[in-house]
Design an enzyme around this catalytic site. Structure first.
Site, PDB file in Angstrom:
ATOM      1  N   HIS A 105      -4.428  -9.875   3.761  1.00 15.13           N
ATOM      2  CA  HIS A 105      -3.140  -9.195   3.980  1.00 15.13           C
ATOM      3  C   HIS A 105      -2.899  -8.700   5.405  1.00 15.13           C
ATOM      4  O   HIS A 105      -1.855  -8.118   5.665  1.00 15.13           O
ATOM      5  CB  HIS A 105      -2.960  -8.056   2.962  1.00 15.13           C
ATOM      6  CG  HIS A 105      -3.944  -6.930   3.109  1.00 15.13           C
ATOM      7  ND1 HIS A 105      -3.689  -5.662   2.640  1.00 15.13           N
ATOM      8  CD2 HIS A 105      -5.192  -6.884   3.661  1.00 15.13           C
ATOM      9  CE1 HIS A 105      -4.721  -4.873   2.899  1.00 15.13           C
ATOM     10  NE2 HIS A 105      -5.637  -5.594   3.501  1.00 15.13           N
ATOM     11  N   HIS A 106      -3.865  -8.913   6.300  1.00 14.03           N
ATOM     12  CA  HIS A 106      -3.621  -8.542   7.706  1.00 14.03           C
ATOM     13  C   HIS A 106      -3.092  -9.712   8.536  1.00 14.03           C
ATOM     14  O   HIS A 106      -2.761  -9.535   9.714  1.00 14.03           O
ATOM     15  CB  HIS A 106      -4.909  -8.021   8.361  1.00 14.03           C
ATOM     16  CG  HIS A 106      -5.445  -6.789   7.712  1.00 14.03           C
ATOM     17  ND1 HIS A 106      -4.684  -5.654   7.530  1.00 14.03           N
ATOM     18  CD2 HIS A 106      -6.666  -6.513   7.183  1.00 14.03           C
ATOM     19  CE1 HIS A 106      -5.413  -4.737   6.919  1.00 14.03           C
ATOM     20  NE2 HIS A 106      -6.620  -5.239   6.695  1.00 14.03           N
ATOM     21  N   CYS A 107      -3.042 -10.897   7.956  1.00 13.12           N
ATOM     22  CA  CYS A 107      -2.605 -12.067   8.721  1.00 13.12           C
ATOM     23  C   CYS A 107      -1.120 -12.320   8.497  1.00 13.12           C
ATOM     24  O   CYS A 107      -0.644 -12.320   7.359  1.00 13.12           O
ATOM     25  CB  CYS A 107      -3.406 -13.298   8.301  1.00 13.12           C
ATOM     26  SG  CYS A 107      -3.087 -14.727   9.356  1.00 13.12           S
ATOM     27  N   ASN A 155      -0.410  -5.136   6.726  1.00  8.43           N
ATOM     28  CA  ASN A 155       0.586  -5.354   7.794  1.00  8.43           C
ATOM     29  C   ASN A 155       0.963  -6.815   8.005  1.00  8.43           C
ATOM     30  O   ASN A 155       2.039  -7.100   8.557  1.00  8.43           O
ATOM     31  CB  ASN A 155       0.094  -4.756   9.112  1.00  8.43           C
ATOM     32  CG  ASN A 155      -1.218  -5.364   9.597  1.00  8.43           C
ATOM     33  OD1 ASN A 155      -2.111  -5.682   8.802  1.00  8.43           O
ATOM     34  ND2 ASN A 155      -1.348  -5.525  10.893  1.00  8.43           N
TER      35      ASN A 155
END
Length: 356
Positions: free
Chosen positions: A142-144, A186
């Site tokens: 979920h950070h990509c 993010n």
């Protein structure tokens, strides 16, 4: 016209909508031990489920590696080209020695497992719509976002799964992301910043990585947690906000990012949730989805301790024991007497989230 993708070929009807491949696991000369992430946890989850006789190798859906063409549905060509530089991959995965490896080795030993997990999430999106639920035993990067990786996340699998569904599955035009990893998601937030078809709920430790103020603008329901948040407060907040999110917008698909880095003692998460609290959290989310007849896709995301694999397996077993996931449900949609009974039985439970 969408490109032809092997990821959307129909899975055998005898299989559970549980997606996995032995290629998920990262093992290479001990380098994986330099990151606090247990880089073999996905295989351990499957082994625990096999020991409990829930699944067998021929009853799970074999994940396929996402191709460049699949990845380009979201990612820029420029970003994918950057991954041909080992030092870029070292920065994203937070394993510095990777910078000194030839890139063909990095592609095979580090990025191929992550591409296979990404393919698994895309496959599980279609399975969830077809069967009512699906679990990718990996994924949750979920950070990509489309043009930037980080925090061990090299491919935007959540964004990809949703975009594939929007483009290829009739009747799927609204999605809700419920992100309950300890860190702010993010990546998908940046990708869906101005997309009103996607509703994002995110509950995270407000003090830790990534602290992405710009991405926070995409969160429709933001739950910022304090250091050391414990079960009772956490479960009440999860219940209140999951119910609120799904009452605000009834989506065609829920993507549930079920990170276990909320576990007490996690070196990066900074929260203090018990193993039983994690099992209960997953139960709350699945009950909310099943009660509303909304297909749900679960990905396992972060979880940085050796014991997290056992907890993920215990949670899946609990969902099965409660009738929230099973083979009949999987093949006949949400209309299931066990679920109907569970919904009636759980009316009181939903308003009383104590762990007694």
């Amino acid at each position: 016209m969408p490109h032809r993708s092997e990821l959307y070929e129909d899975a055998p009807s005898a299989c559970w909508p549980i997606v996995y491949s032995p290629d998920y696991n990262i093992t290479f000369m001990g380098l994986e031990k330099l990151h606090p992430f247990d880089a073999g946890k996905w295989g351990k989850v499957i082994n625990f489920l096999k020991e409990e006789k829930l699944i067998a190798d021929d009853l799970i859906v074999q994940a396929r590696e996402a191709t460049d063409e699949d990845l380009l549905v979201v990612h820029t060509r420029r970003y994918l080209n950057k991954l041909k530089w080992s030092f870029v991959v070292a920065t994203i995965t937070e394993i510095p020695p990777v910078a000194f490896l030839p890139n063909f080795v990095v592609q095979r030993k580090v990025l191929k497992p992550l591409r296979t997990q990404t393919g698994g999430t895309i496959m599980a999106g279609k399975l969830a719509v077809d069967r009512g639920w699906a679990i990718n035993v990996g994924g949750g990067f979920h950070h990509c976002s489309s043009d930037k990786g980080g925090g061990f996340c090299a491919y935007a699998d959540i964004t990809l799964a949703i975009k594939f569904l929007f483009e290829r599955v009739q009747g799927v035009s609204k999605a809700t992301i419920i992100d309950l990893d300890a860190h702010q998601g993010n990546g998908h937030e940046r990708d869906f910043m101005d997309d009103h078809r996607v509703y994002i709920m995110d509950a995270y430790n407000r003090y830790i990585y990534p602290g992405d103020g710009f991405a926070k603008r995409a969160i429709k329901r933001k739950v910022e947690l304090e250091w050391g948040t414990e079960d009772t407060e956490y479960l009440q907040k999860v219940h209140t906000h999951v119910e609120g999110a799904l009452n605000e917008l009834k989506p065609d698909i829920i993507v549930y990012n079920a990170g276990t880095d909320i576990l007490d003692g996690d070196p990066l998460g900074g929260l203090a949730i018990s193993p039983q609290g994690i099992v209960k959290r997953d139960e709350v989310v699945f009950k909310a989805a099943r009660r509303r007849r909304i297909p749900i896709l679960m990905v396992t995301s972060g979880g940085y301790q050796k014991r997290t694999a056992r907890i993920i397996a215990d949670s899946i077993l609990n969902l099965h024991n409660l009738g929230l996931i099973d083979k009949e449900l999987a093949t006949s949609g949400a209309e299931n007497p066990k679920v109907e009974q569970m919904i009636r039985d759980s009316a009181k439970d939903l308003s009383n989230l104590s762990l007694q």
